[in-house]
Scaffold this motif. Structure first.
Motif, PDB file in Angstrom:
ATOM      1  N   GLU A 252       0.837  -1.196   0.000  1.00  0.00           N
ATOM      2  CA  GLU A 252       0.000   0.000   0.000  1.00  0.00           C
ATOM      3  C   GLU A 252       0.869   1.241   0.000  1.00  0.00           C
ATOM      4  O   GLU A 252       1.774   1.384   0.813  1.00  0.00           O
ATOM      5  CB  GLU A 252      -0.920  -0.004   1.206  1.00  0.00           C
ATOM      6  N   VAL A 253       0.583   2.126  -0.925  1.00  0.00           N
ATOM      7  CA  VAL A 253       1.311   3.384  -1.015  1.00  0.00           C
ATOM      8  C   VAL A 253       0.377   4.499  -0.563  1.00  0.00           C
ATOM      9  O   VAL A 253      -0.698   4.686  -1.128  1.00  0.00           O
ATOM     10  CB  VAL A 253       1.795   3.641  -2.464  1.00  0.00           C
ATOM     11  N   GLU A 254       0.772   5.238   0.464  1.00  0.00           N
ATOM     12  CA  GLU A 254      -0.077   6.273   1.020  1.00  0.00           C
ATOM     13  C   GLU A 254       0.138   7.596   0.292  1.00  0.00           C
ATOM     14  O   GLU A 254       1.242   7.906  -0.146  1.00  0.00           O
ATOM     15  CB  GLU A 254       0.222   6.453   2.501  1.00  0.00           C
ATOM     16  N   GLN A 255      -0.944   8.348   0.134  1.00  0.00           N
ATOM     17  CA  GLN A 255      -0.878   9.676  -0.447  1.00  0.00           C
ATOM     18  C   GLN A 255      -1.296  10.701   0.602  1.00  0.00           C
ATOM     19  O   GLN A 255      -2.150  10.421   1.444  1.00  0.00           O
ATOM     20  CB  GLN A 255      -1.818   9.786  -1.645  1.00  0.00           C
ATOM     21  N   PRO A 256      -0.705  11.866   0.594  1.00  0.00           N
ATOM     22  CA  PRO A 256      -1.156  12.915   1.517  1.00  0.00           C
ATOM     23  C   PRO A 256      -2.624  13.224   1.300  1.00  0.00           C
ATOM     24  O   PRO A 256      -3.181  12.998   0.224  1.00  0.00           O
ATOM     25  CB  PRO A 256      -0.268  14.109   1.159  1.00  0.00           C
ATOM     26  N   GLY A 261      -7.463  13.889  -2.074  1.00  0.00           N
ATOM     27  CA  GLY A 261      -8.741  14.556  -2.245  1.00  0.00           C
ATOM     28  C   GLY A 261      -9.691  14.346  -1.100  1.00  0.00           C
ATOM     29  O   GLY A 261     -10.890  14.405  -1.277  1.00  0.00           O
ATOM     30  N   GLU A 262      -9.151  14.076   0.122  1.00  0.00           N
ATOM     31  CA  GLU A 262     -10.006  13.864   1.272  1.00  0.00           C
ATOM     32  C   GLU A 262      -9.704  14.926   2.310  1.00  0.00           C
ATOM     33  O   GLU A 262      -8.581  15.391   2.432  1.00  0.00           O
ATOM     34  CB  GLU A 262      -9.789  12.472   1.872  1.00  0.00           C
ATOM     35  N   GLY A 263     -10.704  15.249   3.076  1.00  0.00           N
ATOM     36  CA  GLY A 263     -10.518  16.261   4.093  1.00  0.00           C
ATOM     37  C   GLY A 263     -10.059  15.720   5.410  1.00  0.00           C
ATOM     38  O   GLY A 263      -9.764  16.465   6.312  1.00  0.00           O
ATOM     39  N   GLY A 264     -10.006  14.385   5.543  1.00  0.00           N
ATOM     40  CA  GLY A 264      -9.637  13.776   6.813  1.00  0.00           C
ATOM     41  C   GLY A 264      -8.150  13.736   6.993  1.00  0.00           C
ATOM     42  O   GLY A 264      -7.363  14.244   6.219  1.00  0.00           O
ATOM     43  N   HIS A 265      -7.764  13.102   8.068  1.00  0.00           N
ATOM     44  CA  HIS A 265      -6.359  12.923   8.352  1.00  0.00           C
ATOM     45  C   HIS A 265      -6.206  11.614   9.097  1.00  0.00           C
ATOM     46  O   HIS A 265      -7.153  10.923   9.365  1.00  0.00           O
ATOM     47  CB  HIS A 265      -5.797  14.084   9.167  1.00  0.00           C
ATOM     48  N   GLY A 658       4.068  11.086  18.295  1.00  0.00           N
ATOM     49  CA  GLY A 658       2.613  11.123  18.238  1.00  0.00           C
ATOM     50  C   GLY A 658       2.027  12.486  17.956  1.00  0.00           C
ATOM     51  O   GLY A 658       0.884  12.772  18.356  1.00  0.00           O
ATOM     52  N   LEU A 659       2.767  13.349  17.277  1.00  0.00           N
ATOM     53  CA  LEU A 659       2.251  14.688  16.973  1.00  0.00           C
ATOM     54  C   LEU A 659       0.969  14.562  16.157  1.00  0.00           C
ATOM     55  O   LEU A 659       0.972  13.990  15.066  1.00  0.00           O
ATOM     56  CB  LEU A 659       3.285  15.490  16.189  1.00  0.00           C
ATOM     57  N   PRO A 660      -0.160  15.055  16.663  1.00  0.00           N
ATOM     58  CA  PRO A 660      -1.430  14.868  15.954  1.00  0.00           C
ATOM     59  C   PRO A 660      -1.411  15.491  14.556  1.00  0.00           C
ATOM     60  O   PRO A 660      -0.775  16.530  14.328  1.00  0.00           O
ATOM     61  CB  PRO A 660      -2.445  15.590  16.860  1.00  0.00           C
ATOM     62  N   PHE A 668       0.461  14.945   7.427  1.00  0.00           N
ATOM     63  CA  PHE A 668       0.986  13.602   7.642  1.00  0.00           C
ATOM     64  C   PHE A 668       0.510  13.077   8.998  1.00  0.00           C
ATOM     65  O   PHE A 668       0.163  13.837   9.893  1.00  0.00           O
ATOM     66  CB  PHE A 668       2.512  13.572   7.556  1.00  0.00           C
ATOM     67  N   GLU A 669       0.494  11.775   9.063  1.00  0.00           N
ATOM     68  CA  GLU A 669       0.044  11.112  10.280  1.00  0.00           C
ATOM     69  C   GLU A 669       1.149  11.124  11.329  1.00  0.00           C
ATOM     70  O   GLU A 669       2.311  11.352  11.014  1.00  0.00           O
ATOM     71  CB  GLU A 669      -0.324   9.662   9.966  1.00  0.00           C
TER      72      GLU A 669
END
Length: 852
Positions: A252-256, A261-265, A658-660, A668-669
């Protein structure tokens, strides 16, 4: 056949993993067999050199392995070391193998690094202990067992470590076994954990049973999922076929979030599509399916996914299975077939109860024992009977985290059962609240920290119960740092207070002194203090100027556990509370779980700062008493240096790992979430229910402020009541008097031990007495009766042999002897006697012949 894919972790050989548990084991063996002689001949330095040296070597190898893990791509982050084959029965194979992935790598660093620090700390704290060699032997053995638990590649090796930490807890908690309460505490920990171990074993058996087949109510029999390979193999029931499935690996390759195109995090800031959009399809591998105890094999077979997104082994479906078999003396053969799995793992039941739910419930029972959750938490507060370094090792780095680790390790199983997740989260929330309220009124500083541990473990189970596995693991990490710092800080204070309490004991029992011992056990500790107790915070107060380094490190750890945003605990605890509130996977609404956690967090801040002010102030700004100044001093550097290392970790680990995502604009997570993604990614496939308000940044920010608010409120009330006890004692006494019933109930820990003594323990004792009576009267009576009967038969046989058989033999012998003795007189040697006998004989013959 359709193409199958699975997110499979590729393993890399690392032939030195076995050294990580081996070094502490060797240290334990050396001190066990030679420690006493070495200590007597060369002093204690040799003993702790062996203990600390073995831990340093283990930590060094662990760091090297972790660095190698860092260099690998996320889909490749698993190091494997197969030492030797352990079980080989048909297709069931278990190796003595160790594996390090992101989760076990994190745990290994916690255990080895913090464990090494505790070993160093112990050189100062246990310096006057005669059985110094035995203490370091047990410490090394404890670390060895925990490393087996986290590095084991299978449930069997995990269970070896699982039982090992249980044994070591018994040995270390009851280390000062000459005192009955210490020996009883060790036995209590051992017995309560056996209850949890029953759950672990039962869960493993049910899982193994369910992976091979299921119970058919139609046939009223156990039906295998997979057939045997051919007719010839069917005739040999002792040979089990080896089944595999051909699968293409995916990465799985993660995208920012802004690219996706999502508003979540966080976990929602990824776009996951199949067949090359985001997934990279890799090479073809053979995935074994069927009964297994290997975590990797279990995860891999449950992750097998068809082109339409179905997982046949989880939900049922058709698989192109290759079945290989081998008869003795015959070359191996294999065949490929389309095999329909009618019931996936989630559809199987036992007595109408979902099998997955039962498996997870049994595993969680094991976790409640090791990680001290309701109702099996009762052993952990009594574990304070052991030396303080033991408390720190058990509470921070090793044993109590085993249950949380096991649930995170089996996250791919727990997410298949919303009912089991609900139980995990609910028990965690209730335990967090329950234990936090008990900590409000305790005066023993180690008891406060013990109930704090129970409560913080509840927070971890809230996290894993609502599907936020990385957050639960993160709180495990931060808790390891701040709880080790708190326990070792408390140990530093107790170490300093021992001189004062020893002086008081000497004065009380010396000439003209008042013998305190007679009234000691009758004292009501709620209302008065035992002046001889170095752990009672009411004997402290004003130690800030006498123990400045200990005070500062203890304060930093209090910031961390209370949840202030500049220390580690805030980042992990706030993430758990937010995920609990927005959780949509449990059967109980998320806000209910969140509210329990929030109240528990408020209590946590209050009782921790209560312990801080009672210990280091208590007299306001008036400083320590003359008695304290004379006898209490700062601890040696072997103690304070370890405290500062842990305090610094409390400040940097939280924001570093763990920086939110909210604080970074959702770009980034948190680093730890990314790091654990390969371990927890499967749970995203099965997690039922979407998270509510996941993209509501404003609401999340409000919840962060609420978390900071409850931490501040707890601190403020604690300072107001306990900074200067002389000013607030009247107010505290009035509150105790007004709420005396509640205060007494909570101070007595809700009298749970008394309830257990009156019910479970009483019943078991009555059963034990009944069985003892049955054994003494019935079993022993039957055995004694059989013995008497055997003796009677033996006597009869002896009598027959003696008087009948031997009598007949003896009669013949004696008759012959008697006849011989009589006939011997005939042989006189005189010729006239012989002639007379011959004549008489002739006469007799003539007479007989005449009549006959």
């Amino acid at each position: 056949m359709e193409n199958l894919t699975a997110a499979i972790q590729t393993t890399h050989k690392f032939p030195f993993l076995f050294l990580i548990p081996l070094f502490p084991f060797l240290g334990a063996v050396l001190n066990a067999f030679f420690g006493k002689r070495l200590q007597d001949r060369y002093g204690k330095r040799v003993v702790h050199t062996i203990g600390i040296g073995s831990m340093t070597l283990a930590a060094t190898v662990a760091v090297i392995a972790f660095v190698n893990l860092l260099r690998l791509d996320p889909s490749d982050r698993t190091l494997l070391d197969i030492v030797f084959p352990m079980i080989d029965i048909g297709a069931f194979k278990v190796d003595m193998a160790f594996a390090m992935d992101p989760l076990s790598g994190m745990m290994t660093l916690i255990i080895t690094l913090i464990g090494t620090g505790i070993h160093v700390y112990s050189t100062g704290y246990m310096a006057d202990e005669p059985a110094y060699w035995r203490f370091f032997c047990y410490l090394n053995l404890f670390v060895f067992s925990m490393l087996l638990l986290v590095l084991g590649d299978s449930m069997i090796i995990m269970f070896f470590g699982w039982e090992g930490v249980g044994l070591c807890s018994y040995l270390l908690i009851g280390f000062w076994y000459k005192e009955k309460k210490n020996a009883s505490a060790g036995m209590k920990a051992f017995v309560v954990n056996r209850v949890g171990d029953w759950g672990f074993i039962t869960g493993a058996f049910l899982l193994f049973w369910g992976l091979g087949g299921g119970w058919s109510p139609v046939q009223d029999a156990y039906v295998r999922d997979l057939p045997r390979s051919d007719e010839n193999t069917r005739a040999f029931d002792d040979l089990v076929s080896r089944a595999t499935v051909e699968v293409r690996t995916i990465e799985e390759v993660e995208q920012p979030a802004h690219e996706a195109g999502e508003g979540g995090h966080g976990e929602h800031a990824k776009k996951k599509e199949h067949h090359g959009d985001v997934h990279h399809v890799g090479r073809v591998v053979q995935v074994p399916i069927g009964p297994t105890v290997s975590f990797r094999e279990l995860r891999n077979q449950l992750a097998i996914t068809t082109a339409d997104g179905r997982r046949p082994l989880v939900e049922g479906g058709t698989l192109p299975v290759t079945i290989a078999s081998q008869r003795p003396g015959v070359p191996p053969s294999s065949q490929k077939m389309a095999f329909e799995i009618k019931e996936g793992l989630v559809d199987k039941t036992v007595w109408g109860i979902p099998l997955v739910f039962l498996i997870c419930l049994c595993f969680f029972i094991g976790a409640t024992g090791k990680s001290a959750q309701l109702p099996l938490y009762v052993w952990l507060p009594d574990a304070m009977a052991g030396p303080t370094p033991v408390s720190a090792l058990i509470h921070a780095a090793t044993m109590v985290t085993a249950g949380v680790y096991m649930v995170v390790r089996l996250n791919f199983l727990f997410v298949l059962s919303p009912g089991a997740m609900t139980i995990v989260a609910t028990v965690g929330a209730l335990t967090a609240l329950f234990a936090a309220t008990i900590g409000l009124f305790q005066y023993d500083i180690k008891k406060v920290l013990a109930y704090s541990t129970v409560s913080q473990l509840g927070f971890m189970f809230i996290g894993v119960g609502v599907g936020a596995y990385w957050a639960g693991a993160f709180h495990l990490l931060t808790h390891a740092c701040f709880k080790a710092c708190l326990f070792l800080g408390a140990g530093s204070v107790i170490h300093g207070m021992h001189h004062l309490t020893h002086h008081r004991e000497h004065a009380a029992h010396g000439p003209g002194g008042d013998d305190h011992g007679h009234g000691h056990h009758a004292r009501d500790l709620r209302l008065s203090v035992d002046p001889h107790d170095p752990q009672d915070m009411r004997n402290m107060g004003g130690l800030a100027s006498l123990m400045p380094w200990t005070r500062k490190t203890y304060l930093i750890a209090c910031w961390a556990i209370a949840g202030f945003p500049w220390a580690a605990g805030f980042f992990s605890k706030d993430e758990i509370l937010w995920k609990a509130f927005s959780n949509g996977s449990t059967l109980i609404p998320g806000p209910v779980i969140w509210l329990c956690g929030l109240i528990a967090a408020t209590c946590t801040s209050f009782y921790m700062f209560r312990s801080y002010y009672m210990t280091f102030y208590g007299n306001g700004d008036r400083g320590p008493s003359e008695e304290h100044k004379e006898h209490v001093h700062e601890s040696p550097k072997s103690i304070t240096y370890v405290l500062w290392a842990l305090a610094i970790a409390c400040l940097i680990i939280g924001p570093a790992l763990g920086l939110p995502a909210l604080w970074t604009g959702g770009h980034f997570e948190p680093l730890l979430e990314q790091w654990l993604e390969p371990v927890t990614q499967f749970s995203g496939l099965s997690l039922s229910g979407a998270r509510a308000w996941h993209d509501n940044h404003a609401l999340e920010a409000v919840f962060m402020l609420v978390s900071c608010g409850v931490a501040t409120a707890g601190w403020w009330f604690a300072k107001a009541l306990y900074f200067d006890l002389a000013k607030s004692e009247a107010r505290l006494a009035a509150l105790r008097s007004r709420w005396s019933g509640i205060h007494s109930l909570v101070f007595d820990k809700y009298r749970v031990d008394e309830v257990y003594n009156a019910t479970v323990i009483k019943w078991f004792r009555e059963f034990a007495d009944l069985f003892a009576y049955f054994d003494g009267k019935v079993i022993d009576g039957a055995v004694n009766l059989f013995g008497v009967a055997s003796k009677g038969v033996a006597w009869l046989n002896g009598a027959i042999d003696k008087y009948f058989v031997d009598g007949a033999v003896n009669f013949v012998a004696e008759g012959v002897i008697y006849s011989g003795e009589k006939l011997r007189h005939v042989q006189t040697g005189r010729i006239n006697h012989y002639l007379f006998a011959a004549t008489a004989g002739a006469v007799v013959i003539v007479v007989v012949a005449y009549f006959v």
